[in-house]
Design a protein around this motif. Structure first.
Motif: not given
Length: 187
Positions: A79-80, A99-100, A106-108, A134-136
């Motif tokens: 997810s990262t 990706e949650r 989340e842009l960490t 946004w592609a995700m």
């Protein structure tokens, strides 16, 4: 005094989110050779190098204090994603997306190294970061910043379509000399 513990810093934190992709279109900066590479299974020493070089002046400390196991568990999770920006063949910055489960990206972490500041890359690199997020196919993208970040960070996030949703205070414990020395031994 050498070896003393730096004083804690209080930061004013702003949480932001955006619910639709950015509308901006920016050309790639001219006369600068850039490449962006997503790094799968990033080596921890390389990640710590990037994190320290980008975040030291903004008081990023959290990931530097993690054990190898904690950091690997986070970074090597599917997810990262970590993507590194290169300028003229050398690392110049990176972004990290998480990706949650609730269809939120989340842009960490996002930032440039000092040698890349002032080249006109900031807005372009942020746009590339947001396009990758946004592609995700999320329903929204979130980011958190604070008053210790780049002075124009909050303004830039809002310019690209983020809206503040919450604020809070947080305490940042700067790295001690001993922690920096221990980190240098890991690199």
């Amino acid at each position: 005094m050498q070896g003393s513990k730096p004083a804690a810093i209080t930061a004013h934190v702003t949480e932001l989110e955006m619910t639709s992709p950015p509308k901006q279109s920016l050309p790639m900066p001219v006369n600068i050779h850039t490449a962006m590479l997503r790094v799968s299974e990033i080596p921890l020493a390389y990640y710590r190098f990037l994190y320290l070089r980008v975040g030291k002046r903004w008081h990023w400390t959290e990931r530097l204090r993690m054990s190898d196991e904690e950091l690997a568990g986070l970074l090597h999770n599917k997810s990262t994603t970590v993507t590194v920006l290169y300028v003229d063949g050398a690392p110049a910055g990176f972004f990290e997306l998480h990706e949650r489960e609730d269809e939120v990206i989340e842009l960490t972490h996002f930032g440039l190294m000092e040698h890349a500041l002032g080249l006109g890359l900031g807005k372009w690199f942020l746009l590339q970061t947001l396009l990758a997020a946004w592609a995700m196919n999320p329903r929204k993208v979130k980011v958190t910043t604070n008053n210790l970040d780049h002075p124009r960070a909050l303004q830039l996030y809002q310019q690209f379509g983020f809206s503040p949703v919450a604020t809070r205070e947080a305490t940042v414990e700067p790295l001690t000399d001993a922690e920096l020395l221990a980190l240098a031994r890991k690199l």
